[in-house]
Design an enzyme around this catalytic site. Structure first.
Site, PDB file in Angstrom:
ATOM      1  N   HIS A  51      -6.757   8.022   5.120  1.00 20.24           N
ATOM      2  CA  HIS A  51      -5.904   8.348   3.973  1.00 20.24           C
ATOM      3  C   HIS A  51      -6.679   9.044   2.846  1.00 20.24           C
ATOM      4  CE1 HIS A  51      -3.056   8.090   0.727  1.00 20.24           C
ATOM      5  NE2 HIS A  51      -3.781   7.179   0.092  1.00 20.24           N
ATOM      6  N   HIS A  75     -10.028   7.109  -4.558  1.00 15.36           N
ATOM      7  CA  HIS A  75      -8.890   6.717  -5.391  1.00 15.36           C
ATOM      8  C   HIS A  75      -8.331   5.327  -5.077  1.00 15.36           C
ATOM      9  CE1 HIS A  75      -6.271   8.065  -2.042  1.00 15.36           C
ATOM     10  NE2 HIS A  75      -5.386   7.246  -2.580  1.00 15.36           N
ATOM     11  N   GLU A  79      -8.298  -0.404  -6.237  1.00 15.66           N
ATOM     12  CA  GLU A  79      -7.054  -1.130  -5.994  1.00 15.66           C
ATOM     13  C   GLU A  79      -7.148  -2.011  -4.746  1.00 15.66           C
ATOM     14  OE1 GLU A  79      -3.585   1.261  -6.900  1.00 15.66           O
ATOM     15  OE2 GLU A  79      -2.571   0.360  -5.184  1.00 15.66           O
ATOM     16  N   ASP A  80      -7.815  -1.515  -3.726  1.00 15.06           N
ATOM     17  CA  ASP A  80      -7.721  -2.186  -2.425  1.00 15.06           C
ATOM     18  C   ASP A  80      -8.999  -2.846  -1.927  1.00 15.06           C
ATOM     19  OD1 ASP A  80      -5.083  -1.470  -2.286  1.00 15.06           O
ATOM     20  OD2 ASP A  80      -5.473   0.409  -1.221  1.00 15.06           O
ATOM     21  N   ASP A 142      -2.286  12.148  -3.360  1.00 12.22           N
ATOM     22  CA  ASP A 142      -2.124  10.811  -2.772  1.00 12.22           C
ATOM     23  C   ASP A 142      -0.679  10.620  -2.298  1.00 12.22           C
ATOM     24  OD1 ASP A 142      -2.440   8.044  -2.222  1.00 12.22           O
ATOM     25  OD2 ASP A 142      -1.890   7.530  -4.295  1.00 12.22           O
TER      26      ASP A 142
HETATM   27 MN    MN Z   1      -3.630   6.153  -1.880  1.00  5.16          MN
END
Ligand code: MN
Length: 729
Positions: A51, A75, A79-80, A142
């Site tokens: 991704h 990016h 977050e992940d 994204d």
């Molecule tokens: Mn993304």
């Protein structure tokens, strides 16, 4: 199975980035992201790193700079994964960290609803975009990849993401002039938000209109030959079908059938110079019949997203209607890539984020609006209102109008002169009384049209906007300003009436020299969120707090204060520092003034007083309402105040009017003696109306004691009225 790998990205990047240091940093970022996303899978079953790699590839196709590519690769790590922003800042610099932060959702917070959560995230992104516009380019890349792979999501999430894309991301791409990305986002989203219409339009284009498509190929050949014979040699010509979503929007918004849309088919002619754009236009109009009112000159007046082109719709001899777009190569590049074309990475050019932001704000009026919007409104409204107003005011299709001085102003479709006035300046809106469009007076709810020249008529004495304007104004900005004007106006009215009510109540309690302070309000009403004297007046005006309560609290407070002051003064006195005149009156600046109390009005502590400077006997203290003041020279009056710690009695003259009755005098004397009041003289008379007039001189300490006396004297049934001698009513 997605087999994308780092080399696919490198190949794209190498076409325009050659600096080994930059290439090294990009590789570092890839390795970092690959490590952090290890063992993570996408819904499709592909390794997660595919991704960010695809996102970086989309960005490389836009020829963005190395920092933006790196931000694309990183990016999702905050977050992940367990990566924190500071780590990115240390490794890849503040610009990359800023962009990553801008696209990172707020995951650690709890939200009341999904809607709320979405609004907060949009607000965060829009604010970040105001600081660095590259944030939105990364976000669009994204989103584009997520939409390309959306089949893997469950239907509910799929629909939500597609709806959000149509509401926020596609309009943002449009505003940035990134048409390719915009069209792809729209068509892929529409497939899920309105599958039936999507299918129908798709079929219409491919089947029933294959004839039209075939015809357009003929026409392209025809135009090619024609232009050559006319001596135009350097040009490129393409045929294209409008994207499905824009056909859909026309059908929905303009209630049209597919067959009625003229510009489903378009031919684009790209030439070398602006002069040739107009020349080719002339040639096209000479050969085919132009459809009236369909010519648009976006070269002379570029769209707010910098788009430039000539548009015209013509009809061929065979009756086929099609649109022709004519523009230069540079214009075509901007039309395809928008803002990205503007900052397409140039090596060896020092890049300054601030300079870039400034240039973009100059070129994109709406971006300047967004910056201003962020500044003015972010604190005043909740995230949902904020995002809604940006959507309505900035991201919707727009009309542009001119001011009389020739400035172009960009407004949402349906905007009125009121919206324009508030957009230019709040004060202009607040003093507006009407508008002229193209020199004619129009009603305030006139819907502005492209190219209108609008001048706003104002009048300084205007009463300001009325509530009915809220129905007319289209932009959230104008409505917001009108509401705050109306609120303020309301507040002013409430404030005045609250102040008056309180004043009357103080007067009815015979307190004339009161002073309200914020501390008093905060202490007594702070728990109701009333913190200043102004707040208090407004609440009294509204009736949520009674003026009686305020006065009661005030009296209580003053008594307490007085007691502490007395304590303090006693302490002072004991140290031998007392400087108060025998009368209890303080004259500013004088330590030992010669003071006498007037024997006409008999002022007592608590009364508003004034001093009269006599020629021989010093200062005489009068009640401010003393009847004799009218006969005195004003220049000789001075301000005086009572000391707080007075410990003496004052003479006072009262006149009691009562019905004549045998008990009367006894009642009066009994009342006074129960209250421990000394009577120094007494005079009783009857008049012809069977009324008894008692003139009495008593000794009291202050106005509070007097109040007690009056209240109790009034309890005597025969008493009609009690007056202090020599005071004006
Ligand atoms: Mn993304």
């Amino acid at each position: 199975m997605d087999n994308v790998c780092y080399n696919d990205l490198l190949e794209k990047v190498k076409t325009y980035i050659h600096n080994p240091k930059d290439l090294e940093r990009i590789y570092e970022a890839y390795k970092f992201a690959d490590l952090k996303h290890k063992n993570q899978m996408r819904k499709s079953g592909d390794p997660y790193i595919t991704h960010p790699l695809h996102v970086a590839i989309i960005l490389a196709e836009l020829h963005v700079g190395p920092d933006t590519i790196i931000a694309g690769l990183l990016h999702d790590v905050v977050e992940d994964t367990d990566v924190v922003l500071n780590e990115i800042k240390d490794k890849f610099g503040p610009d990359v960290a800023g962009m990553v932060d801008g696209v990172t959702k707020l995951t650690k917070m709890k939200f009341a609803s999904l809607e709320q959560k979405q609004a907060e995230n949009h607000q965060k992104m829009l604010l970040a975009m105001g600081k660095d516009i590259r944030v939105i380019v990364v976000k669009l890349a994204d989103r584009l990849h997520n939409i390309r792979t959306i089949d893997a999501q469950n239907p509910e999430k799929r629909e939500r993401i597609c709806k959000e894309t149509l509401e926020i991301y596609a309009p943002l791409a449009h505003r940035l002039g990134m048409f390719k990305i915009k069209a792809e986002l729209e068509d892929r989203s529409l497939r899920y938000t309105d599958p039936i219409m999507f299918k129908k339009i798709e079929e219409d284009i491919s089947s029933t209109n294959s004839a039209r498509l075939e015809n357009i190929d003929h026409i392209i050949v025809e135009i090619k030959d024609y232009l050559k014979t006319e001596g135009v040699n350097d040009f490129e010509i393409k045929g294209r079908v409008k994207n499905i979503y824009s056909i859909y929007k026309k059908m929905i918004n303009q209630h049209k059938e597919f067959e009625d849309i003229y510009d489903v088919l378009a031919i684009r002619i790209i030439v070398d110079t602006i002069d040739n754009c107009y020349r080719v236009l002339g040639l096209i109009h000479a050969k085919y019949t132009p459809v009236p009112k369909r010519f648009k000159d976006y070269i002379a007046v570029p769209k707010p997203n910098m788009y430039q082109s000539l548009h015209t719709t013509v009809i061929s001899g065979a009756g086929l209607t099609f649109e022709v777009q004519i523009r230069t190569k540079e214009m075509d590049q901007i039309a395809e890539l928008g803002i990205a074309a503007h900052w397409a990475y140039k090596e060896n050019v020092t890049y300054s984020k601030e300079k870039e932001q400034f240039e973009i704000a100059q070129k994109l009026k709406w971006y300047a609006d967004l910056l201003q919007f962020n500044e003015e409104d972010k604190d005043e409204s909740d995230p949902k209102t904020f995002v809604d107003s940006i959507r309505k005011d900035i991201l919707t299709t727009s009309v542009y109008v001119y001011t009389p001085t020739g400035d172009v102003i960009d407004l949402p479709k349906g905007a009125t002169p009121i919206d324009l006035a508030y957009k230019i300046h709040t004060e202009l809106g607040n003093t507006m009384i009407g508008a002229l469009v193209n020199k004619k007076i129009v009603p305030l709810d006139y819907e502005l049209q492209n190219g209108d020249i609008v001048s706003i008529r104002t009048n300084k004495n205007s009463q300001g906007p009325s509530a009915s304007w809220l129905k007319i104004a289209k932009t959230t900005h104008a409505r917001h300003k009108i509401k705050s004007f109306l609120n303020k106006q309301n507040k002013d009215i409430l404030l005045e009436s609250g102040k008056r009510q309180l004043e009357e109540e103080f007067q009815s309690q015979r307190i004339y020299n009161y002073e309200l302070k914020d501390e008093f309000v905060l202490k007594n009403f702070g728990k109701n969120n009333i913190e200043t004297v102004t707040d208090l007046y407004i609440e009294i005006g509204k009736g949520t707090i009674s003026e009686k309560t305020v006065v009661m609290k005030y009296i209580g407070e003053v008594k307490r204060d007085r007691e502490t002051i007395i304590q303090q003064s006693i302490a002072k006195f004991n140290r031998g520092q007392k400087h108060i005149s025998e009368t209890g009156v303080i004259v500013d600046g004088l330590t030992n003034p010669q003071i006498k109390l007037a024997v006409c009005c008999y002022p007592i502590p608590g009364d508003p007083i004034v001093g009269y400077i006599t020629k021989g006997t010093g200062i005489v203290v009068h009640h401010q309402n003393c009847k004799n003041l009218a006969n005195l020279q004003k220049e000789r009056l001075i301000n005086l105040t009572w000391a707080d710690n007075i410990n003496r009695k004052y003479p006072l003259a009262l006149k009691i009017l009562a019905k004549t009755n045998n008990q009367l005098l006894a009642d009066v004397m009994n009342t006074l003696s129960t209250l421990n009041i000394n009577v120094s003289s007494l005079n009783v008379k009857n008049n012809l109306n069977l009324e008894t007039i008692i003139k009495i001189k008593i000794l009291v300490t202050d106005i509070e004691e007097l109040d007690k006396v009056l209240v109790n004297l009034y309890k005597i049934p025969a008493v009609n009225e009690i007056r202090r001698e020599n005071l004006c009513a």
